[in-house]
Design a protein around this motif. Sequence first.
Motif, PDB file in Angstrom:
ATOM      1  N   LYS A 234       0.817  -1.208   0.000  1.00  0.00           N
ATOM      2  CA  LYS A 234       0.000   0.000   0.000  1.00  0.00           C
ATOM      3  C   LYS A 234       0.849   1.256   0.000  1.00  0.00           C
ATOM      4  CE  LYS A 234      -0.601   0.585   4.944  1.00  0.00           C
ATOM      5  NZ  LYS A 234      -1.532   0.771   6.043  1.00  0.00           N
ATOM      6  N   TYR A 235       2.159   1.080   0.034  1.00  0.00           N
ATOM      7  CA  TYR A 235       3.016   2.256   0.157  1.00  0.00           C
ATOM      8  C   TYR A 235       3.399   2.878  -1.169  1.00  0.00           C
ATOM      9  CZ  TYR A 235       3.090   1.152   4.988  1.00  0.00           C
ATOM     10  OH  TYR A 235       2.690   0.900   6.261  1.00  0.00           O
TER      11      TYR A 235
ATOM     12  N   ARG B  79       2.665   5.010  -4.177  1.00  0.00           N
ATOM     13  CA  ARG B  79       1.682   6.075  -4.410  1.00  0.00           C
ATOM     14  C   ARG B  79       0.703   5.677  -5.493  1.00  0.00           C
ATOM     15  NH1 ARG B  79       3.182  11.496  -2.516  1.00  0.00           N
ATOM     16  NH2 ARG B  79       1.081  12.051  -1.956  1.00  0.00           N
TER      17      ARG B  79
ATOM     18  N   TRP C 196     -14.289   6.169  13.262  1.00  0.00           N
ATOM     19  CA  TRP C 196     -13.868   5.791  11.931  1.00  0.00           C
ATOM     20  C   TRP C 196     -14.577   4.535  11.437  1.00  0.00           C
ATOM     21  CZ3 TRP C 196     -12.110   8.189   8.118  1.00  0.00           C
ATOM     22  CH2 TRP C 196     -11.443   7.535   7.085  1.00  0.00           C
ATOM     23  N   ARG C 197     -14.739   3.585  12.357  1.00  0.00           N
ATOM     24  CA  ARG C 197     -15.363   2.328  11.953  1.00  0.00           C
ATOM     25  C   ARG C 197     -16.814   2.534  11.580  1.00  0.00           C
ATOM     26  NH1 ARG C 197     -16.625  -2.614  15.586  1.00  0.00           N
ATOM     27  NH2 ARG C 197     -17.190  -4.067  13.933  1.00  0.00           N
TER      28      ARG C 197
ATOM     29  N   GLN D 117      -2.953  -3.845   5.884  1.00  0.00           N
ATOM     30  CA  GLN D 117      -2.506  -3.713   7.253  1.00  0.00           C
ATOM     31  C   GLN D 117      -0.994  -3.624   7.353  1.00  0.00           C
ATOM     32  OE1 GLN D 117      -4.436  -6.896   9.212  1.00  0.00           O
ATOM     33  NE2 GLN D 117      -6.401  -5.881   9.018  1.00  0.00           N
ATOM     34  N   GLY D 118      -0.351  -3.593   6.219  1.00  0.00           N
ATOM     35  CA  GLY D 118       1.086  -3.398   6.242  1.00  0.00           C
ATOM     36  C   GLY D 118       1.870  -4.618   6.689  1.00  0.00           C
ATOM     37  N   TRP D 119       1.277  -5.822   6.563  1.00  0.00           N
ATOM     38  CA  TRP D 119       2.037  -7.027   6.896  1.00  0.00           C
ATOM     39  C   TRP D 119       2.780  -7.508   5.668  1.00  0.00           C
ATOM     40  CZ3 TRP D 119      -2.895  -8.711   9.657  1.00  0.00           C
ATOM     41  CH2 TRP D 119      -2.777  -8.445  11.031  1.00  0.00           C
TER      42      TRP D 119
ATOM     43  N   ARG E  92       2.965   9.508   9.207  1.00  0.00           N
ATOM     44  CA  ARG E  92       3.129  10.595   8.251  1.00  0.00           C
ATOM     45  C   ARG E  92       2.149  11.735   8.495  1.00  0.00           C
ATOM     46  NH1 ARG E  92       2.016   8.162   3.082  1.00  0.00           N
ATOM     47  NH2 ARG E  92       1.944   6.109   4.065  1.00  0.00           N
TER      48      ARG E  92
ATOM     49  N   LEU F  46       7.780   9.573   0.945  1.00  0.00           N
ATOM     50  CA  LEU F  46       6.442  10.104   1.190  1.00  0.00           C
ATOM     51  C   LEU F  46       6.359  10.963   2.448  1.00  0.00           C
ATOM     52  CD1 LEU F  46       4.576   6.766   0.444  1.00  0.00           C
ATOM     53  CD2 LEU F  46       4.551   8.779  -0.999  1.00  0.00           C
TER      54      LEU F  46
ATOM     55  N   GLN G 158       2.183  -0.906  14.584  1.00  0.00           N
ATOM     56  CA  GLN G 158       1.185  -1.868  15.066  1.00  0.00           C
ATOM     57  C   GLN G 158       1.724  -2.602  16.290  1.00  0.00           C
ATOM     58  OE1 GLN G 158      -1.579  -1.965  13.147  1.00  0.00           O
ATOM     59  NE2 GLN G 158      -0.902  -1.344  11.093  1.00  0.00           N
TER      60      GLN G 158
ATOM     61  N   HIS H  10       4.290  -5.437  16.145  1.00  0.00           N
ATOM     62  CA  HIS H  10       5.705  -5.194  15.871  1.00  0.00           C
ATOM     63  C   HIS H  10       6.418  -4.501  17.015  1.00  0.00           C
ATOM     64  CE1 HIS H  10       4.395  -6.442  12.020  1.00  0.00           C
ATOM     65  NE2 HIS H  10       3.758  -5.328  11.740  1.00  0.00           N
TER      66      HIS H  10
ATOM     67  N   SER I 118      -8.293   9.456  13.542  1.00  0.00           N
ATOM     68  CA  SER I 118      -7.808   8.725  12.375  1.00  0.00           C
ATOM     69  C   SER I 118      -6.739   9.518  11.646  1.00  0.00           C
ATOM     70  CB  SER I 118      -8.952   8.423  11.420  1.00  0.00           C
ATOM     71  OG  SER I 118      -9.300   9.576  10.707  1.00  0.00           O
TER      72      SER I 118
ATOM     73  N   PRO J 173     -12.591   2.850  19.381  1.00  0.00           N
ATOM     74  CA  PRO J 173     -12.656   2.881  17.913  1.00  0.00           C
ATOM     75  C   PRO J 173     -13.232   1.599  17.334  1.00  0.00           C
ATOM     76  CG  PRO J 173     -10.462   3.397  18.707  1.00  0.00           C
ATOM     77  CD  PRO J 173     -11.212   2.848  19.856  1.00  0.00           C
TER      78      PRO J 173
ATOM     79  N   GLN K  86     -15.989   0.234  18.527  1.00  0.00           N
ATOM     80  CA  GLN K  86     -17.431   0.224  18.737  1.00  0.00           C
ATOM     81  C   GLN K  86     -18.184   0.500  17.450  1.00  0.00           C
ATOM     82  OE1 GLN K  86     -18.141   3.103  21.718  1.00  0.00           O
ATOM     83  NE2 GLN K  86     -17.753   1.701  23.407  1.00  0.00           N
ATOM     84  N   LEU K  87     -19.300  -0.185  17.280  1.00  0.00           N
ATOM     85  CA  LEU K  87     -20.130   0.051  16.113  1.00  0.00           C
ATOM     86  C   LEU K  87     -21.533   0.401  16.597  1.00  0.00           C
ATOM     87  CD1 LEU K  87     -19.876   0.002  13.047  1.00  0.00           C
ATOM     88  CD2 LEU K  87     -20.706  -2.330  13.090  1.00  0.00           C
TER      89      LEU K  87
END
Lengths: 436, 436, 436
Positions: free
Chosen positions: A257-258, A260, A358-359, A433-435, B14, B39, B64, B67, B120, B175, B177-178
């Motif tokens: 995803k990095y 552009r 956000w969710r 998720q950047g894995w 970023r 970036l 994350q 990591h 976010s 975050p 929660q829905l």
Amino acid sequence: QETVCIFGTGDFGRSLGLRLLQSGYNVVYGSRDPKNSLLLPKGSKVMAHAAAACEAHVIFVAVQREHYGFLKSLASTLAGKVLIDVSNNLRRGLYPESNAEYLSSLVPGATVVKAFNTISAWALQSGGLDANRQVLICGDRADAKQQVVDIAQSLGFTVLDRGSLRAAAELEDLPLQLFPLWRLPFCIAFCLTAFIFFYALTRDVIYERVTNGKDNAFRIMISLANRVFPIVSLVMLALCYLPGALAGFLQLYNGTKYRRFPDWLDRWMLCRKQLGLLALAFGFLHVLYTLVIPIRYYVRYRINVYVISLVKDNKTYEFDNTVAWRHDAYISMGILGFGLFVLLGITSLPSVSNSLNWREFSFVQSKLGYMTLLLCTAHTFLYGWDKFLRTSSYRWWMPPSYMLSLVVPCVVLILKLILIMPCVDRKVTRIRQGWE
Amino acid sequence: QETVCIFGTGDFGRSLGLRLLQSGYNVVYGSRDPKNSLLLPKGSKVMAHAAAACEAHVIFVAVQREHYGFLKSLASTLAGKVLIDVSNNLRRGLYPESNAEYLSSLVPGATVVKAFNTISAWALQSGGLDANRQVLICGDRADAKQQVVDIAQSLGFTVLDRGSLRAAAELEDLPLQLFPLWRLPFCIAFCLTAFIFFYALTRDVIYERVTNGKDNAFRIMISLANRVFPIVSLVMLALCYLPGALAGFLQLYNGTKYRRFPDWLDRWMLCRKQLGLLALAFGFLHVLYTLVIPIRYYVRYRINVYVISLVKDNKTYEFDNTVAWRHDAYISMGILGFGLFVLLGITSLPSVSNSLNWREFSFVQSKLGYMTLLLCTAHTFLYGWDKFLRTSSYRWWMPPSYMLSLVVPCVVLILKLILIMPCVDRKVTRIRQGWE
Amino acid sequence: QETVCIFGTGDFGRSLGLRLLQSGYNVVYGSRDPKNSLLLPKGSKVMAHAAAACEAHVIFVAVQREHYGFLKSLASTLAGKVLIDVSNNLRRGLYPESNAEYLSSLVPGATVVKAFNTISAWALQSGGLDANRQVLICGDRADAKQQVVDIAQSLGFTVLDRGSLRAAAELEDLPLQLFPLWRLPFCIAFCLTAFIFFYALTRDVIYERVTNGKDNAFRIMISLANRVFPIVSLVMLALCYLPGALAGFLQLYNGTKYRRFPDWLDRWMLCRKQLGLLALAFGFLHVLYTLVIPIRYYVRYRINVYVISLVKDNKTYEFDNTVAWRHDAYISMGILGFGLFVLLGITSLPSVSNSLNWREFSFVQSKLGYMTLLLCTAHTFLYGWDKFLRTSSYRWWMPPSYMLSLVVPCVVLILKLILIMPCVDRKVTRIRQGWE
Ligand SMILES: Cc1cc2nc3c(=O)[nH]c(=O)nc-3n(C[C@H](O)[C@H](O)[C@H](O)COP(=O)(O)OP(=O)(O)OC[C@H]3O[C@@H](n4cnc5c(N)ncnc54)[C@H](O)[C@@H]3O)c2cc1C
Ligand SMILES: Cc1cc2nc3c(=O)[nH]c(=O)nc-3n(C[C@H](O)[C@H](O)[C@H](O)COP(=O)(O)OP(=O)(O)OC[C@H]3O[C@@H](n4cnc5c(N)ncnc54)[C@H](O)[C@@H]3O)c2cc1C
Ligand SMILES: Cc1cc2nc3c(=O)[nH]c(=O)nc-3n(C[C@H](O)[C@H](O)[C@H](O)COP(=O)(O)OP(=O)(O)OC[C@H]3O[C@@H](n4cnc5c(N)ncnc54)[C@H](O)[C@@H]3O)c2cc1C
Ligand SMILES: NC(=O)c1ccc[n+]([C@@H]2O[C@H](COP(=O)([O-])OP(=O)(O)OC[C@H]3O[C@@H](n4cnc5c(N)ncnc54)[C@H](OP(=O)(O)O)[C@@H]3O)[C@@H](O)[C@H]2O)c1
Ligand SMILES: NC(=O)c1ccc[n+]([C@@H]2O[C@H](COP(=O)([O-])OP(=O)(O)OC[C@H]3O[C@@H](n4cnc5c(N)ncnc54)[C@H](OP(=O)(O)O)[C@@H]3O)[C@@H](O)[C@H]2O)c1
Ligand SMILES: NC(=O)c1ccc[n+]([C@@H]2O[C@H](COP(=O)([O-])OP(=O)(O)OC[C@H]3O[C@@H](n4cnc5c(N)ncnc54)[C@H](OP(=O)(O)O)[C@@H]3O)[C@@H](O)[C@H]2O)c1
Ligand SMILES: CCCCCCCCCCCCCCCC(=O)OC[C@H](COP(=O)(O)O)OC(=O)CCCCCCCCCCCCCCC
Ligand SMILES: CCCCCCCCCCCCCCCC(=O)OC[C@H](COP(=O)(O)O)OC(=O)CCCCCCCCCCCCCCC
Ligand SMILES: CCCCCCCCCCCCCCCC(=O)OC[C@H](COP(=O)(O)O)OC(=O)CCCCCCCCCCCCCCC
Ligand code: HEM
Ligand code: HEM
Ligand code: HEM
């Protein structure tokens, strides 16, 4: 209690002064005509420019750029002071350099800070909560900026620092912008509308005229409008979900995803909200145009003539169960789709979207958004039904307009279908998720 | 100018860095791969983690939780620093302890503060005014928290302190929660809808099938929907005003307002807004379904057949003044009720309710709310009229569904009527003002 | 960590205490009954009033004014402290002096600051972002006020200083206001509605009764409503743009923008938003009343009778192309006008108008607003068409009501037309930019 000076007793100067007084500052005006202080807020003082400047360390220059000339003669008095440039221009590109830089060149001894130009006099007056509350500032010296930040914060504004005075030109552009993000969606809407309109005009009016000699032109006002608006709405709704799907494939292809996104995709993604809201506006018009159908003179005429002919010709009038199903089904889909559409609109109101996490926001916008698209597409499919099989639908080889409208939505739905297949979905999720 | 360090150059890192730079901080990134800084926002520096950590006292860990391992090896460098944990999990209950506590156990020498996880990356980037602006923080040391508060405030956020690091688990849940408050109202709506649907299905379709052998199934799409939606809407609207009335009686009974309400009543009162908005959504669908009635194939068919039969049988066609009155009256009530309903909806938009004072808000929500309920109930009464007297309405002993819908609203209106009788009202008012 | 004291453990005291604790303060309650601390937030302490007062420098008095008596006996303990008066009254003019001044007279040794009375207990509890976020304060001593400002800001509120303690009466009035700005527009709407209603009643019902002996009274419910609402809407829409036009002419006449407008014009200009929104509400009702036309019993009856008569009398039924054009055109104008009308409404939602810059806002409100007025006026003109030529329209010399409704809009449109003629426009622009 700090004292602040304001040059200029115009709309902006007065509103600002009032606000400063309310927040506990002393205010001194510098004016060409210190006598004429009728409209000034109570508690402020008015003097000639030079005298006023001596009273304070921070000076707001609430004068049009055209009249900055007089400041040159005050240069020595102003040396060492902080000058706040609040000015805007009437058009872009009027002057080679920004007003703030021009001011700085006029009074080189003073420190110029650009600020407050995005706040209207009216916003200052009516309390600040009700208008744009963000003060953008820029300037070359940190300590001068800090003083302006303090003032802005005690007036109840939040501050965003945009860097050195070179950014002033940019800040001066902001109040001159007229819906920059809406421009592209508007163009798309306009082109689509024009295209579908002429297409439908040809099929429904000109064709009729040429082949049957019938004058159908009055249909432009409602029948044609109610063909153009829903089609544009559906296509734009689909266009609003297309870039997300493309992005998914691109990320699959890139494997990360990095990387552009290409520029056009980035720009497209940034105007999805506007695309969606325009689609809603067109959908809204479609609904109104649909609901007035039964009060139209033409429709009443047609129905009455039909009934009369049935009576006169003594034909039997059969009830067709399939038509009843299909008709009710497509209308029902339309209503549910429109309900969700309105819901999407409501959640994009700034105050509502702010209160969602956000969710929740992406549940509504993404999941329910695709549901909306699905319902609206189904609505159109059921409306058309088997029309596409009948040759009479192809006038001058042109397929019915509703068929055109189905292309983009179907593409989007198919792409999405692929993306949510478990195997693909797992891979996409992993990437996002950047894995690696 | 303070320097802040960020570990991780992903989306969040970023965006945060850009925002920090704009607010006047120096930003240093710690990354596994310091070369790859394409970036990153201009003006920031990138180094290896250890080097970056040395440059600043406050370090954002924008990585994350999976990591976090690498931080262990940096423990000595990080000793004495403030580590800000911004992480969220993908699901609840993935790990026994919260991410922040895990981080604290990895680097015991550092002070961990949980913050920013509800913001976010997109909100950081797009300016902050347009997304949730409240940063929740928690942590064990007051001075470390204060530093984070300062940073958050200079980025333009407001801060809410939620106590010690033990609260981190709670913050990490937010975050995920829905729509927690919408759950109960949704259940109620779903159950009601299902019940009324099957009830109406039995009366309108199955009964018809069994006794007359007629296939009416196509009525599900619109006729039945337009029976279910308004009934659910009316009942939920009433359910939204019932707890207030119950509370009044309970306070009368208790003689004081300081006795806690029973738990179920408290929970019910807290979801009235959601109940009301769902009622509005169902009412909205009812209106749309009603307005499309005349364009339905089935309705047009019925009307035409009726006219034809009138002509053929040469019957006289009498105008019934009472029916005209009643019909127009119930529709008019419906419209006015719906208008007020929409008004209630508008005033519950956060930005509108914020600009009302308490008295105005409860005038609209309470007074006009009861007016809405009254109008909608009257609408339904007039719609039914004397149907309940006719035995043909009771199919298989089941009363028409609209009668079911009237039970709760009538109860609520009667309770309210008692509460506003002068003698009772005086007593309730006294209790509520704490004069005992 | 600073300690704050709160007198009174009622709704307000508890909510405030919880909020203070969350923001990192220590909280001590002063209560008549220090044992009964069941509902108090965890982490706070409860004592007798005197003991509590000793613990803190700042004391919130969260007690009704009626019970201030006990403070007199504490006067010596409270000397030198800052007392914050948060109280409101139940009605205006209950007491000769404001509560804060009364408090100050009871405890002359303490410094009284009025604050927080506009914030409801509920707003404090639910997080502050979602309710009125502006704390208005007043008081005689700057240092005491500063302490209150600090507290309010750390609770996440913005503060507006309203000056000395004499302003307290004004602040205590604020929460008692009920839509002050809406009063005048409501009066106008009410008078207009009443007038048009009786006018239309005379023309449509009484006239019919007197001359033909027909009982048309059932038409009141919908037909008459649908005559009154659109007319009021159109007139109020025009009234909302009239003052802007008058202001333009006044400025032309004065030759400067610095002369104050007469008072009535100023007041009128300040309630244009409310006028416009009421016009929208009436327009909304008009649309709903129009859309239900085809489901009315009366309308169905009329159409059926017409068809039957056509069949029986064997008349030919001609399609009139002009009527079709005109009919479709006026409905189409109505829909587009209403669409823009809704758009105006949406942009006047506080959260939307905040995200627009000044130029965008006045583009929508001024340019598109005039477009709305134009479309709605055209809609009404086309609806009336040549009715005004037919003598049968003038019953008892009263012209059809739609003609009355056209007077104000036409005046406004003509005035505007004059103002945008290039020569006049240039002059007005010059005046408004202050170039004289
Ligand atoms: C009436 C209406 C109102 C709308 N209002 C709004 C609104 O207020 N705000 C709004 O944003 N949209 C709005 N939209 C547009 C649309 O609903 C949303 O953009 C929606 O989230 C798109 O969903 P999606 O699943 O296609 O895209 P996304 O949820 O964006 O999913 C696309 C995927 O691409 C990836 N991705 C996206 N951007 C990037 C990036 N920069 N870098 C890396 N990866 C990226 C993400 O990982 C994401 O999973 C509205 C639409 C309508 C019809
Ligand atoms: C479309 C729609 C939108 C709505 N939007 C909202 C909304 O935005 N916000 C909202 O809150 N509601 C909303 N509602 C729900 C409803 O309108 C309101 O809750 C309304 O205020 C209820 O009025 P009431 O007179 O029954 O109750 P209340 O005004 O609450 O009166 C009940 C009485 O009980 C007492 N009481 C209440 N709570 C307590 C307590 N905790 N402790 C002691 N005494 C207490 C009070 O003294 C009060 O006088 C909405 C409803 C609809 C239909
Ligand atoms: C549905 C609806 C919603 C609306 N919502 C709003 C709203 O949210 N906010 C709102 O303000 N209006 C609202 N209105 C009212 C109306 O649309 C606006 O007031 C609109 O800006 C009026 O435009 P105008 O061109 O007539 O007047 P203006 O744009 O005010 O132009 C009049 C001219 O007079 C001059 N002028 C005005 N005031 C002064 C002054 N105090 N001193 C010196 N000169 C002055 C200005 O130079 C201006 O050019 C709404 C209307 C409707 C129908
Ligand atoms: N109005 C807004 O909403 C707004 C918003 C953001 C920024 N601004 C900026 O604020 C500045 C002032 O705007 P405004 O609306 O207040 O304008 P204004 O009402 O026209 O007032 C300008 C003031 O400048 C002074 N002035 C005029 N000619 C002058 C001259 N030749 N020499 C010296 N002083 C002169 C006058 O004050 P004296 O008679 O007292 O000298 C006059 O009152 C502008 O730069 C504008 O771009 C305004
Ligand atoms: N995105 C949001 O909207 C959002 C919102 C709130 C909270 N958060 C939280 O912020 C954190 C980062 O989120 P993100 O969206 O920025 O994630 P991301 O885009 O996946 O970025 C994570 C970054 O962590 C670093 N990283 C990855 N693997 C690593 C490893 N094995 N060892 C060390 N560093 C590694 C990488 O930076 P380098 O390559 O430079 O080392 C990578 O860019 C997460 O905890 C998330 O929960 C995110
Ligand atoms: N509720 C709101 O939304 C709101 C909003 C703005 C302003 N206010 C103002 O805040 C104040 C308190 O309001 P409230 O709603 O909290 O009222 P409340 O619930 O009735 O509480 C008042 C408290 O005052 C104390 N009290 C009562 N009688 C007393 C007496 N004779 N002597 C000494 N103390 C006595 C009691 O506390 P103890 O039993 O512990 O002594 C009682 O809990 C009022 O002035 C009100 O105008 C309230
Ligand atoms: C099939 C669905 C049909 C939907 C129809 C829409 C009707 C309204 C539905 C309301 C749903 C709101 C969801 C909000 C999400 C949320 O959680 O939102 C949460 C927020 C914040 O809540 P808190 O302040 O309690 O935190 O709540 C809201 O913002 C409430 C929004 C109310 C919106 C009402 C607007 C009514 C405008 C009129 C539109 C209809 C007019 C029709 C005319 C013909
Ligand atoms: C019988 C009544 C019928 C009502 C019909 C609703 C139409 C709109 C009525 C607006 C009334 C607003 C009351 C606000 C209360 C207040 O004081 O509110 C005060 C606030 C704050 O004002 P200030 O910013 O001036 O302080 O004002 C507002 O927030 C304005 C709200 C405007 C809302 C317009 C929303 C339009 C959305 C479209 C809905 C209809 C769509 C229909 C499609 C078919
Ligand atoms: C002829 C036009 C017809 C218009 C019909 C109205 C439909 C909705 C059109 C949306 C246009 C929004 C313009 C916002 C201006 C702007 O730039 O606004 C900019 C702001 C801020 O944007 P950012 O947050 O991106 O900065 O955006 C918004 O606030 C979005 C507003 C969304 C409003 C949707 C409300 C829907 C409510 C339902 C109404 C219809 C119900 C009908 C029921 C029958
Ligand atoms: C209340 C909701 C809706 C109702 C009642 C409704 C009703 C209708 C009707 C009656 C038609 C046939 C029009 C005609 O005969 O000319 C139609 C067509 C159509 N509708 Fe809808 N609709 C609704 C919502 C929507 C929405 C939200 C969309 C898409 C965004 C949509 C897209 C279409 C399309 C594309 C057509 C075909 C237009 C054509 O080619 O003639 N509709 N709708
Ligand atoms: C514009 C506003 C409204 C109009 C035009 C309207 C019109 C109608 C009509 C025509 C019916 C009869 C439906 C049928 O014949 O099947 C009906 C029924 C009903 N309406 Fe409404 N209505 C409106 C608003 C509302 C509202 C806001 C509510 C309640 C919340 C409501 C509740 C009901 C109920 C409960 C029924 C009976 C349903 C049944 O059992 O069939 N209406 N309405
Ligand atoms: C969806 C939008 C609209 C539609 C479909 C529509 C439709 C109609 C119809 C069918 C009539 C004739 C009513 C009758 O026969 O009694 C009418 C009349 C009228 N409309 Fe509209 N209209 C709309 C919007 C508006 C708006 C926004 C306004 C103005 C603010 C307006 C102002 C009027 C006026 C003043 C009349 C004349 C009323 C009378 O004297 O009978 N309309 N409209």
